[in-house]
Motif scaffolding. Structure first.
Motif, short mmCIF file in Angstrom:
data_model
loop_
_atom_site.label_atom_id
_atom_site.label_comp_id
_atom_site.label_asym_id
_atom_site.label_seq_id
_atom_site.Cartn_x
_atom_site.Cartn_y
_atom_site.Cartn_z
N TYR A 1 11.16 -5.24 4.21
CA TYR A 1 10.26 -4.49 4.08
C TYR A 1 10.16 -4.08 2.55
O TYR A 1 11.18 -3.91 1.78
N ARG A 2 8.96 -3.94 2.27
CA ARG A 2 8.59 -3.58 0.83
C ARG A 2 7.47 -2.47 0.88
O ARG A 2 6.22 -2.83 0.99
N SER B 1 7.52 1.42 -6.61
CA SER B 1 7.22 0.40 -8.00
C SER B 1 7.86 0.91 -9.13
O SER B 1 7.27 0.41 -10.30
N ASP C 1 5.53 7.05 -0.51
CA ASP C 1 6.53 6.17 -0.36
C ASP C 1 7.47 6.88 0.52
O ASP C 1 8.01 6.29 1.73
N PHE D 1 15.50 -4.59 2.48
CA PHE D 1 14.53 -3.91 1.76
C PHE D 1 14.62 -4.89 0.33
O PHE D 1 15.52 -5.03 -0.45
N THR D 2 13.44 -5.05 -0.15
CA THR D 2 12.95 -5.82 -1.38
C THR D 2 12.05 -5.06 -2.06
O THR D 2 10.77 -5.63 -2.21
N PRO D 3 12.40 -3.82 -2.51
CA PRO D 3 11.47 -3.01 -3.53
C PRO D 3 10.89 -3.70 -4.61
O PRO D 3 11.33 -4.59 -5.12
N TRP D 4 9.68 -3.06 -4.98
CA TRP D 4 8.92 -3.78 -6.08
C TRP D 4 9.82 -3.08 -7.50
O TRP D 4 9.32 -3.69 -8.59
N SER E 1 7.37 -10.02 7.00
CA SER E 1 7.46 -8.98 5.72
C SER E 1 6.57 -8.09 6.16
O SER E 1 5.37 -8.18 6.85
N GLU F 1 4.71 -4.26 4.87
CA GLU F 1 4.32 -3.22 3.68
C GLU F 1 4.50 -1.72 4.25
O GLU F 1 4.54 -1.63 5.67
N HIS G 1 6.61 -12.71 1.80
CA HIS G 1 6.01 -12.03 0.81
C HIS G 1 4.84 -12.94 -0.11
O HIS G 1 4.19 -12.64 -0.96
#
Ligand code: SF4
Ligand code: SF4
Length: 306
Positions: free
Chosen positions: A10-11, A15, A39, A61-64, A216, A218, A227
């Motif tokens: 999840y992204r 950011s 967000d 979770f792979t946030p910006w 993935s 968004e 991604h």
């Protein structure tokens, strides 16, 4: 389609970051109150979706940027960790935030992908946080970008971390020839799997679990295989996610990021990482087995690099 388990990366839109690493390509944004609210809404929607799924889920979770400094992400992880159908939860973090939220979490399901950023935080402070994770019984891996200038820090970190903690090094990919043979030996002595990350694999046409066992997602629910492939495969909020999943060969010329290539069938990274795959935590039994690690290195070497 029958589905036992799905991993979701999840992204959301967040950011921003409390650090300013010079090598970071993103996290240069400062959210307005309205952006934070958007967000938060996206995250709440995703958590509700995860809660409602009838099959087992793992979420990464792979946030910006840095999400774990935000209480909403701490609460989302704690809440998800308590759901019976959640297998593993992982998040990429710089480990700067308070860890008190773990008091409310089922720690057996949580794995932290903790990255140490020399220049942004004193190593002692980072190590204190690692010790706190150990005291709380939380699994984690530690990583550093293998930039020239970081090597001494990396070696000092390895010496200071408990031996059970895997310290990985991400290759600083600025083109061929960045690392000398001596550098490769030096970094390989710290991270026996470093060489796997130094390559850009030629992946077009190769079977990859992305889009079948892992997707993935968004903030608006747009689902992609990974991604790195722009083309969406659907939307988890308007479609049954099970209908979006199927085996597909990779459509990209290459894949160079750990969170991508570990899903390549031929690499079989799950054999090394087991249920620590998302948080990059190797299975301790495999880690202690030189032959199985060598077999993984060999599989990686057999994949063609560009
Ligand atoms: S901590 Fe991570 S997200 Fe934040 S600036 Fe550094 S690399 Fe970027
Ligand atoms: S190999 Fe990489 S780019 Fe290709 S589908 Fe898998 S994760 Fe995506």
């Amino acid at each position: 389609m029958e589905l036992d388990h799905l991993s979701v990366i999840y992204r959301g839109p967040l950011s921003s970051c409390n650090y300013a690493c010079p090598y970071c390509p993103f996290a240069k944004h400062t959210e307005s109150a309205a952006e934070h609210a958007a967000d938060a809404r996206a995250l709440a929607r995703f958590v509700a979706w995860a809660e409602a799924q009838p099959f087992d889920l793992s979420v990464f979770f792979t946030p910006w940027g840095e999400a774990l400094v935000r209480p909403r992400y701490q609460q989302a992880l704690a809440r998800l960790s308590r759901l019976p159908h959640i297998r593993q939860l992982a998040i990429q973090t710089n480990l700067s935030s308070s860890l008190k939220w773990l008091n409310d979490a089922d720690k057996s399901r949580i794995g932290l992908w903790a990255t140490y950023h020399p220049g942004e935080v004193k190593q002692e402070r980072f190590l204190t946080r690692c010790a706190e994770l150990d005291a709380r019984g939380v699994r984690y891996s530690v990583g550093v970008v293998g930039k020239k200038g970081h090597f001494e820090d990396i070696e000092a970190l390895r010496a200071a971390l408990p031996t059970h903690v895997y310290l990985w090094i991400n290759a600083f990919k600025v083109g061929a020839g960045y690392y000398s043979a001596h550098d490769l030996t030096r970094l390989g002595a710290v991270d026996p799997l470093f060489e796997v990350n130094t390559r850009r694999y030629r992946t077009r046409g190769l079977p990859c679990g992305a889009g079948e066992t892992v997707i993935s997602v968004e903030g608006d629910g747009t689902a992609r295989r990974c991604h790195f492939i722009e083309r969406p495969i659907g939307n988890i909020y308007t479609q049954d996610v099970r209908e979006l999943l199927r085996p597909r060969p990779c459509s990209r010329a290459s894949c160079e990021c750990h969170i991508g290539y570990v899903h390549l069938s031929e690499l079989d990274a799950a054999q090394v990482y087991g249920d620590g795959l998302l948080a990059r935590i190797p299975d301790p039994a495999v880690w202690a087995d030189r032959e199985r690690l060598e077999a993984y290195l060999e599989r990686a070497q057999n994949l063609q690099a560009t």
